[in-house]
Scaffold this motif. Structure first.
Motif, PDB file in Angstrom:
ATOM      1  N   LEU A   1       0.794  -1.232   0.000  1.00 32.47           N
ATOM      2  CA  LEU A   1       0.000   0.000   0.000  1.00 32.47           C
ATOM      3  C   LEU A   1       0.825   1.281   0.000  1.00 32.47           C
ATOM      4  O   LEU A   1       0.262   2.369  -0.029  1.00 32.47           O
ATOM      5  CB  LEU A   1      -0.940   0.000   1.210  1.00 32.47           C
ATOM      6  CG  LEU A   1      -1.966  -1.140   1.214  1.00 32.47           C
ATOM      7  CD1 LEU A   1      -2.692  -1.211   2.549  1.00 32.47           C
ATOM      8  CD2 LEU A   1      -2.956  -0.991   0.067  1.00 32.47           C
ATOM      9  N   GLY A   2       2.142   1.171   0.046  1.00 26.77           N
ATOM     10  CA  GLY A   2       2.981   2.355  -0.078  1.00 26.77           C
ATOM     11  C   GLY A   2       3.520   2.855   1.250  1.00 26.77           C
ATOM     12  O   GLY A   2       3.094   2.439   2.328  1.00 26.77           O
ATOM     13  N   GLN A   3       4.442   3.783   1.152  1.00 29.53           N
ATOM     14  CA  GLN A   3       5.154   4.291   2.328  1.00 29.53           C
ATOM     15  C   GLN A   3       4.419   5.423   3.034  1.00 29.53           C
ATOM     16  O   GLN A   3       4.667   5.685   4.207  1.00 29.53           O
ATOM     17  CB  GLN A   3       6.548   4.775   1.913  1.00 29.53           C
ATOM     18  CG  GLN A   3       7.435   3.691   1.325  1.00 29.53           C
ATOM     19  CD  GLN A   3       7.675   2.553   2.296  1.00 29.53           C
ATOM     20  OE1 GLN A   3       7.966   2.779   3.465  1.00 29.53           O
ATOM     21  NE2 GLN A   3       7.543   1.318   1.814  1.00 29.53           N
ATOM     22  N   ALA A   4       3.526   6.116   2.343  1.00 30.30           N
ATOM     23  CA  ALA A   4       2.952   7.344   2.906  1.00 30.30           C
ATOM     24  C   ALA A   4       1.806   7.093   3.878  1.00 30.30           C
ATOM     25  O   ALA A   4       1.510   7.939   4.718  1.00 30.30           O
ATOM     26  CB  ALA A   4       2.471   8.256   1.768  1.00 30.30           C
ATOM     27  N   LEU A   5       1.150   5.945   3.781  1.00 26.59           N
ATOM     28  CA  LEU A   5      -0.036   5.677   4.589  1.00 26.59           C
ATOM     29  C   LEU A   5       0.344   5.450   6.054  1.00 26.59           C
ATOM     30  O   LEU A   5       1.131   4.554   6.357  1.00 26.59           O
ATOM     31  CB  LEU A   5      -0.756   4.441   4.042  1.00 26.59           C
ATOM     32  CG  LEU A   5      -2.007   3.969   4.768  1.00 26.59           C
ATOM     33  CD1 LEU A   5      -3.102   5.021   4.702  1.00 26.59           C
ATOM     34  CD2 LEU A   5      -2.498   2.656   4.162  1.00 26.59           C
ATOM     35  N   PRO A   6      -0.205   6.235   6.987  1.00 25.89           N
ATOM     36  CA  PRO A   6       0.057   5.960   8.408  1.00 25.89           C
ATOM     37  C   PRO A   6      -0.487   4.581   8.783  1.00 25.89           C
ATOM     38  O   PRO A   6      -1.601   4.215   8.377  1.00 25.89           O
ATOM     39  CB  PRO A   6      -0.708   7.067   9.141  1.00 25.89           C
ATOM     40  CG  PRO A   6      -0.888   8.149   8.124  1.00 25.89           C
ATOM     41  CD  PRO A   6      -1.022   7.452   6.809  1.00 25.89           C
ATOM     42  N   MET A   7       0.304   3.822   9.536  1.00 23.47           N
ATOM     43  CA  MET A   7      -0.083   2.455   9.901  1.00 23.47           C
ATOM     44  C   MET A   7       0.154   2.205  11.374  1.00 23.47           C
ATOM     45  O   MET A   7       1.135   2.677  11.944  1.00 23.47           O
ATOM     46  CB  MET A   7       0.727   1.439   9.092  1.00 23.47           C
ATOM     47  CG  MET A   7       0.456   1.463   7.611  1.00 23.47           C
ATOM     48  SD  MET A   7       1.299   0.108   6.763  1.00 23.47           S
ATOM     49  CE  MET A   7       0.911   0.513   5.056  1.00 23.47           C
ATOM     50  N   VAL A   8      -0.768   1.438  11.963  1.00 20.13           N
ATOM     51  CA  VAL A   8      -0.674   1.028  13.359  1.00 20.13           C
ATOM     52  C   VAL A   8      -1.097  -0.437  13.419  1.00 20.13           C
ATOM     53  O   VAL A   8      -2.125  -0.815  12.843  1.00 20.13           O
ATOM     54  CB  VAL A   8      -1.606   1.861  14.269  1.00 20.13           C
ATOM     55  CG1 VAL A   8      -1.463   1.440  15.729  1.00 20.13           C
ATOM     56  CG2 VAL A   8      -1.356   3.353  14.108  1.00 20.13           C
ATOM     57  N   GLU A   9      -0.320  -1.250  14.112  1.00 27.70           N
ATOM     58  CA  GLU A   9      -0.704  -2.654  14.271  1.00 27.70           C
ATOM     59  C   GLU A   9      -1.934  -2.757  15.157  1.00 27.70           C
ATOM     60  O   GLU A   9      -2.052  -2.054  16.170  1.00 27.70           O
ATOM     61  CB  GLU A   9       0.450  -3.451  14.867  1.00 27.70           C
ATOM     62  CG  GLU A   9       0.187  -4.937  14.852  1.00 27.70           C
ATOM     63  CD  GLU A   9       1.394  -5.751  15.285  1.00 27.70           C
ATOM     64  OE1 GLU A   9       1.282  -6.983  15.265  1.00 27.70           O
ATOM     65  OE2 GLU A   9       2.427  -5.163  15.647  1.00 27.70           O
ATOM     66  N   GLN A  10      -2.857  -3.633  14.783  1.00 23.07           N
ATOM     67  CA  GLN A  10      -4.083  -3.785  15.570  1.00 23.07           C
ATOM     68  C   GLN A  10      -3.801  -4.298  16.978  1.00 23.07           C
ATOM     69  O   GLN A  10      -4.479  -3.912  17.923  1.00 23.07           O
ATOM     70  CB  GLN A  10      -5.056  -4.744  14.870  1.00 23.07           C
ATOM     71  CG  GLN A  10      -5.698  -4.166  13.631  1.00 23.07           C
ATOM     72  CD  GLN A  10      -6.715  -5.110  13.026  1.00 23.07           C
ATOM     73  OE1 GLN A  10      -7.300  -5.967  13.706  1.00 23.07           O
ATOM     74  NE2 GLN A  10      -6.948  -4.977  11.727  1.00 23.07           N
ATOM     75  N   GLY A  11      -2.839  -5.170  17.132  1.00 26.35           N
ATOM     76  CA  GLY A  11      -2.519  -5.722  18.441  1.00 26.35           C
ATOM     77  C   GLY A  11      -3.367  -6.933  18.780  1.00 26.35           C
ATOM     78  O   GLY A  11      -4.115  -7.458  17.958  1.00 26.35           O
ATOM     79  N   GLU A  12      -3.242  -7.364  20.029  1.00 17.56           N
ATOM     80  CA  GLU A  12      -3.870  -8.607  20.477  1.00 17.56           C
ATOM     81  C   GLU A  12      -5.329  -8.389  20.871  1.00 17.56           C
ATOM     82  O   GLU A  12      -5.792  -7.272  21.033  1.00 17.56           O
ATOM     83  CB  GLU A  12      -3.092  -9.150  21.689  1.00 17.56           C
ATOM     84  CG  GLU A  12      -1.647  -9.512  21.385  1.00 17.56           C
ATOM     85  CD  GLU A  12      -1.519 -10.592  20.332  1.00 17.56           C
ATOM     86  OE1 GLU A  12      -2.284 -11.585  20.393  1.00 17.56           O
ATOM     87  OE2 GLU A  12      -0.674 -10.448  19.430  1.00 17.56           O
ATOM     88  N   GLY A  13      -6.024  -9.518  21.057  1.00 18.93           N
ATOM     89  CA  GLY A  13      -7.386  -9.484  21.573  1.00 18.93           C
ATOM     90  C   GLY A  13      -8.433  -9.657  20.489  1.00 18.93           C
ATOM     91  O   GLY A  13      -8.128  -9.735  19.294  1.00 18.93           O
ATOM     92  N   ASP A  14      -9.682  -9.720  20.936  1.00 18.89           N
ATOM     93  CA  ASP A  14     -10.775  -9.856  19.985  1.00 18.89           C
ATOM     94  C   ASP A  14     -11.019  -8.523  19.283  1.00 18.89           C
ATOM     95  O   ASP A  14     -10.338  -7.525  19.556  1.00 18.89           O
ATOM     96  CB  ASP A  14     -12.040 -10.384  20.674  1.00 18.89           C
ATOM     97  CG  ASP A  14     -12.695  -9.385  21.616  1.00 18.89           C
ATOM     98  OD1 ASP A  14     -12.163  -8.268  21.804  1.00 18.89           O
ATOM     99  OD2 ASP A  14     -13.757  -9.716  22.176  1.00 18.89           O
ATOM    100  N   LEU A  15     -11.994  -8.518  18.393  1.00 17.87           N
ATOM    101  CA  LEU A  15     -12.266  -7.295  17.626  1.00 17.87           C
ATOM    102  C   LEU A  15     -12.580  -6.128  18.546  1.00 17.87           C
ATOM    103  O   LEU A  15     -12.147  -5.002  18.311  1.00 17.87           O
ATOM    104  CB  LEU A  15     -13.414  -7.541  16.646  1.00 17.87           C
ATOM    105  CG  LEU A  15     -13.825  -6.357  15.789  1.00 17.87           C
ATOM    106  CD1 LEU A  15     -12.670  -5.879  14.913  1.00 17.87           C
ATOM    107  CD2 LEU A  15     -15.030  -6.713  14.939  1.00 17.87           C
ATOM    108  N   GLY A  16     -13.329  -6.379  19.615  1.00 22.33           N
ATOM    109  CA  GLY A  16     -13.668  -5.310  20.540  1.00 22.33           C
ATOM    110  C   GLY A  16     -12.438  -4.683  21.174  1.00 22.33           C
ATOM    111  O   GLY A  16     -12.320  -3.459  21.262  1.00 22.33           O
ATOM    112  N   ALA A  17     -11.489  -5.522  21.593  1.00 21.21           N
ATOM    113  CA  ALA A  17     -10.264  -5.001  22.211  1.00 21.21           C
ATOM    114  C   ALA A  17      -9.456  -4.195  21.211  1.00 21.21           C
ATOM    115  O   ALA A  17      -8.889  -3.145  21.542  1.00 21.21           O
ATOM    116  CB  ALA A  17      -9.432  -6.163  22.757  1.00 21.21           C
ATOM    117  N   ARG A  18      -9.414  -4.650  19.970  1.00 19.69           N
ATOM    118  CA  ARG A  18      -8.636  -3.940  18.948  1.00 19.69           C
ATOM    119  C   ARG A  18      -9.290  -2.609  18.576  1.00 19.69           C
ATOM    120  O   ARG A  18      -8.611  -1.610  18.367  1.00 19.69           O
ATOM    121  CB  ARG A  18      -8.443  -4.847  17.731  1.00 19.69           C
ATOM    122  CG  ARG A  18      -7.490  -6.006  18.039  1.00 19.69           C
ATOM    123  CD  ARG A  18      -7.324  -6.957  16.864  1.00 19.69           C
ATOM    124  NE  ARG A  18      -8.408  -7.924  16.840  1.00 19.69           N
ATOM    125  CZ  ARG A  18      -9.005  -8.357  15.733  1.00 19.69           C
ATOM    126  NH1 ARG A  18      -8.647  -7.910  14.548  1.00 19.69           N
ATOM    127  NH2 ARG A  18      -9.978  -9.240  15.794  1.00 19.69           N
TER     128      ARG A  18
END
Length: 195
Positions: free
Chosen positions: A70-87
């Motif tokens: 998706l390219g270098q410019a898009l800000p990205m954050v890892e979702q992390g652990e847990g179910d969808l609600g926690a993420r």
């Protein structure tokens, strides 16, 4: 003046066998992953056209794999652990925010702009999905009660969320319903996506 919300787009890496698994019986692992890739790219196009600040909340592969896609410019954050609600709760700690999925073929910039506009007058905005869930959730302030355990991915998510809003005295703005593409029977609705 209320600052414009950022949009947090949730997406998984399009790895065959791990993306859009409910579509594998109809499309096979490669076909389901390729469809997920196209849906994510379409959603990002709508985000860019909306003019809203946005970031990708990613899972399923390290960030360099997403950068290659998706390219270098898009800000990205890892979702992390847990179910969808926690993420989602993590993504919603900093507000105002709009949480968004990547499986909405009919999503357009106007839906995103309508959600951002609704947050000027409402503490929250929600976009109901036709399957009983929701495709978008916008919050002007943190509301962690929305992300407490529930049966994510079921037909009761929207009604449960609305009940939680009501229990806390919040009346969210409602967007028009949209259909998401999750199951084999959904495919006939968007034949052009498989071309």
């Amino acid at each position: 003046m209320i600052q414009p919300p950022r949009v947090a787009l949730f997406s998984r890496y399009p790895e065959p066998g791990r993306a859009k698994t409910r579509l594998i019986p109809a499309l096979g692992p490669e076909g389901a992953a390729n469809l997920h890739r196209r849906l994510t790219e379409r959603t990002l196009q709508a985000l860019c056209a909306s003019g809203l600040a946005h970031e990708l909340r990613h899972t399923g592969a390290p960030e360099p794999a997403f950068r290659a896609w998706l390219g270098q410019a898009l800000p990205m954050v890892e979702q992390g652990e847990g179910d969808l609600g926690a993420r989602m709760a993590r993504a919603a700690e900093a507000t105002p925010v709009i949480l968004l999925g990547a499986d909405l073929p009919d999503l357009s910039p106007r839906h995103l702009q309508a959600a951002a506009g609704a947050l000027r007058d409402h503490a929250a905005v929600i976009g109901p999905a036709e399957d009983g869930g929701y495709y978008l959730l916008g919050l002007r302030e943190p509301m962690p009660f929305l992300f407490e355990p529930m049966e994510w991915g079921t037909a009761t998510v929207f009604s449960t969320t609305m009940a939680r809003f009501a229990a806390h005295g919040v009346t969210p703005a409602l967007l028009e319903p949209l259909a998401d593409l999750d199951r084999p029977e959904d495919l006939a609705r968007w034949p052009g996506l498989l071309a």
